[in-house]
Design a protein around this motif. Sequence first.
Motif, PDB file in Angstrom:
ATOM      1  N   ALA A 228       0.745  -1.156  -0.010  1.00  0.00           N
ATOM      2  CA  ALA A 228       0.060   0.065   0.046  1.00  0.00           C
ATOM      3  C   ALA A 228       0.844   1.117   0.034  1.00  0.00           C
ATOM      4  O   ALA A 228       1.691   1.492   0.949  1.00  0.00           O
ATOM      5  N   ALA A 229       0.644   2.047  -1.285  1.00  0.00           N
ATOM      6  CA  ALA A 229       1.296   3.508  -1.116  1.00  0.00           C
ATOM      7  C   ALA A 229       2.918   3.112  -1.101  1.00  0.00           C
ATOM      8  O   ALA A 229       3.823   3.885  -0.598  1.00  0.00           O
ATOM      9  N   GLY A 230       3.333   1.887  -1.709  1.00  0.00           N
ATOM     10  CA  GLY A 230       4.661   1.635  -1.717  1.00  0.00           C
ATOM     11  C   GLY A 230       5.387   1.121  -0.695  1.00  0.00           C
ATOM     12  O   GLY A 230       6.675   1.104  -0.131  1.00  0.00           O
ATOM     13  N   ALA A 358      16.880   5.725   9.706  1.00  0.00           N
ATOM     14  CA  ALA A 358      16.643   4.820   8.741  1.00  0.00           C
ATOM     15  C   ALA A 358      16.154   3.465   9.238  1.00  0.00           C
ATOM     16  O   ALA A 358      15.319   2.708   8.855  1.00  0.00           O
ATOM     17  N   LEU A 359      16.598   3.274  10.477  1.00  0.00           N
ATOM     18  CA  LEU A 359      16.060   1.854  11.231  1.00  0.00           C
ATOM     19  C   LEU A 359      14.708   2.246  11.550  1.00  0.00           C
ATOM     20  O   LEU A 359      13.807   1.381  11.944  1.00  0.00           O
ATOM     21  N   HIS A 360      14.321   3.533  12.057  1.00  0.00           N
ATOM     22  CA  HIS A 360      13.198   3.758  12.455  1.00  0.00           C
ATOM     23  C   HIS A 360      11.979   3.467  11.318  1.00  0.00           C
ATOM     24  O   HIS A 360      10.885   3.013  11.440  1.00  0.00           O
ATOM     25  N   ASN A 361      12.309   3.965  10.091  1.00  0.00           N
ATOM     26  CA  ASN A 361      11.679   3.625   8.929  1.00  0.00           C
ATOM     27  C   ASN A 361      11.414   2.078   8.776  1.00  0.00           C
ATOM     28  O   ASN A 361      10.501   1.804   8.395  1.00  0.00           O
ATOM     29  N   ALA A 362      12.568   1.390   8.789  1.00  0.00           N
ATOM     30  CA  ALA A 362      12.448  -0.093   8.689  1.00  0.00           C
ATOM     31  C   ALA A 362      11.420  -0.694   9.668  1.00  0.00           C
ATOM     32  O   ALA A 362      10.765  -1.639   9.411  1.00  0.00           O
ATOM     33  N   ARG A 363      11.566  -0.077  10.747  1.00  0.00           N
ATOM     34  CA  ARG A 363      10.611  -0.845  11.950  1.00  0.00           C
ATOM     35  C   ARG A 363       9.237  -0.471  11.524  1.00  0.00           C
ATOM     36  O   ARG A 363       8.411  -1.434  11.656  1.00  0.00           O
ATOM     37  N   LEU A 364       8.811   0.695  11.205  1.00  0.00           N
ATOM     38  CA  LEU A 364       7.404   1.140  10.714  1.00  0.00           C
ATOM     39  C   LEU A 364       6.961   0.357   9.636  1.00  0.00           C
ATOM     40  O   LEU A 364       5.623  -0.397   9.495  1.00  0.00           O
ATOM     41  N   LEU A 365       7.802   0.130   8.585  1.00  0.00           N
ATOM     42  CA  LEU A 365       7.336  -0.670   7.402  1.00  0.00           C
ATOM     43  C   LEU A 365       7.368  -1.949   7.678  1.00  0.00           C
ATOM     44  O   LEU A 365       6.793  -2.878   7.086  1.00  0.00           O
ATOM     45  N   SER A 366       8.089  -2.481   8.730  1.00  0.00           N
ATOM     46  CA  SER A 366       8.048  -3.835   8.974  1.00  0.00           C
ATOM     47  C   SER A 366       6.860  -4.305   9.381  1.00  0.00           C
ATOM     48  O   SER A 366       6.354  -5.380   9.551  1.00  0.00           O
ATOM     49  N   LEU A 367       6.313  -3.276  10.483  1.00  0.00           N
ATOM     50  CA  LEU A 367       4.936  -3.625  11.157  1.00  0.00           C
ATOM     51  C   LEU A 367       3.927  -4.031  10.018  1.00  0.00           C
ATOM     52  O   LEU A 367       3.057  -5.031  10.152  1.00  0.00           O
ATOM     53  N   ALA A 368       4.026  -3.209   9.063  1.00  0.00           N
ATOM     54  CA  ALA A 368       2.886  -3.222   7.914  1.00  0.00           C
ATOM     55  C   ALA A 368       3.026  -4.659   7.280  1.00  0.00           C
ATOM     56  O   ALA A 368       1.971  -5.479   7.087  1.00  0.00           O
ATOM     57  N   VAL A 369       4.434  -4.933   6.887  1.00  0.00           N
ATOM     58  CA  VAL A 369       4.501  -6.136   6.282  1.00  0.00           C
ATOM     59  C   VAL A 369       4.225  -7.258   6.922  1.00  0.00           C
ATOM     60  O   VAL A 369       3.931  -8.467   6.889  1.00  0.00           O
ATOM     61  N   ALA A 404       2.731   8.067   9.632  1.00  0.00           N
ATOM     62  CA  ALA A 404       4.190   7.750   9.645  1.00  0.00           C
ATOM     63  C   ALA A 404       4.855   6.974   8.567  1.00  0.00           C
ATOM     64  O   ALA A 404       6.138   6.792   8.104  1.00  0.00           O
ATOM     65  N   LEU A 405       3.756   6.072   8.052  1.00  0.00           N
ATOM     66  CA  LEU A 405       4.107   5.084   7.297  1.00  0.00           C
ATOM     67  C   LEU A 405       4.503   5.596   5.898  1.00  0.00           C
ATOM     68  O   LEU A 405       5.326   5.339   5.356  1.00  0.00           O
ATOM     69  N   GLU A 406       3.707   6.506   5.817  1.00  0.00           N
ATOM     70  CA  GLU A 406       3.753   7.294   4.476  1.00  0.00           C
ATOM     71  C   GLU A 406       5.295   8.251   4.459  1.00  0.00           C
ATOM     72  O   GLU A 406       6.150   8.080   3.590  1.00  0.00           O
ATOM     73  N   ALA A 407       5.472   8.742   5.458  1.00  0.00           N
ATOM     74  CA  ALA A 407       6.638   9.778   5.794  1.00  0.00           C
ATOM     75  C   ALA A 407       8.033   8.734   5.626  1.00  0.00           C
ATOM     76  O   ALA A 407       9.024   8.690   4.870  1.00  0.00           O
TER      77      ALA A 407
END
Length: 430
Positions: A228-230, A358-369, A404-407
């Motif tokens: 979703a949204a990349g 970068a790790l903060h972004n990986a954490r958020l996107l890993s939640l979605a996955v 936050a996911l979009e960011a």
Amino acid sequence: MATSLGQLLDALADTAQSTEPTAAARADAGTALGQLGRALAQLRRDGLSPAIGDQREQQVAALAVACSELAARAPATESTLARLAGAAADTLAGLYDHTTVATRWAAATAVAETVTPLVQVIAGGLHAGPAGQWLAEVERQSVLVQQTAALQPPSRADTAILDRPLAGPAILTSSDPAAVVPDAVAVLLRATGSAAECPSVAEVLAYTLAAETLSDAAQRLDSAAQPAAGQAAAPAWRAVRTALRPYDDGSRRPHHDAPPAVHAALRLHASLNRPGLDHALRSKPLREAVAAAAQHLPTLATQLMYRTVRSWADTGALVAYARDVPPREERVAAYLRGYQLGGLVRVDAVDLQPVAGALHNARLLSLAVATRAAAVGVPTAADFPRRALAANQALLGQPQTAAALEAATREAGRYLQLARGQASGPTRAR
């Protein structure tokens, strides 16, 4: 195979509920209560509340004493219940580096709940006397702890500690990806969660490669789904390696022997990065293994962010060229020296902010996955980390998470674009 405290406590409770209350079974349950008393005593010593000696700690300490006193009056035995309880106590001791006051309270409530079926095994044929009095005390103290837990329940995020996998003594001996993946993730979580030794840059690069591969496999569990949204975690983990590019600690060199955690990361990468993976993911064991392992990716990112990066900043273990980190007035001389020895500076927390981001972004996107993987990964197995999944879903459901996911998606893409730009232009090779 990797196991968790939650699996062992669930197995102990299920076994106790299906056990016939014979004399041997009562002795076995009594010994098991002694092992649980050992676990509760350890939790009490480590701390269960921000206020030392408050009601939580007093009640857990009283339950630990009652369990130990009852076990001292039981015939010595080591059957199924005792072995499961002993393994649970040992697993809890192995989780020390991963626990906080809040997560230890979550573990204590789970242990107290497991006391009840063991008491029921003993109660049927126990005669009046000191053992009977201690059994009544165990039951009473267990109820008090559970009542306190009902009034002060652990959060979903704290309860997820029960699903933290710990690898067995013989790890990564199988070539089956369904067996390699859970053991490898257990090793990585242990390596990044330990306070005793901080991973090197080279080790973290291997860990993030494994996390990227696992994220990609989790995303591919549903071939028809699009992020979703990349929102895909694999590029975010790749962006972590991009953010780490300027930093060094002397570990970016050939190594004759890989540490166990690096070996585990490379085994995981090799198992899931191969031709025909989409076909292999049709296998139910591998789908469940990948979906279960994905639930721990946010924890891996959190530990790297709050333990590893913070340790690097506190100890000054990394160096970088002044030209490759955010500029500062006091580093003008080093900046002008360029890529010479005099251009090296020791980095601190401010310099490492890109890595933490970068790790903060990986954490958020890993939640979605992870949550999507659980929906399509056929999580019917009894040992699926449902507590970790519930914690991920709770975090993902917070009102601010969507933005936050979009960011995070935009930031991960920016890191990767920057990496491609650096690769196409004149840069200093590393």
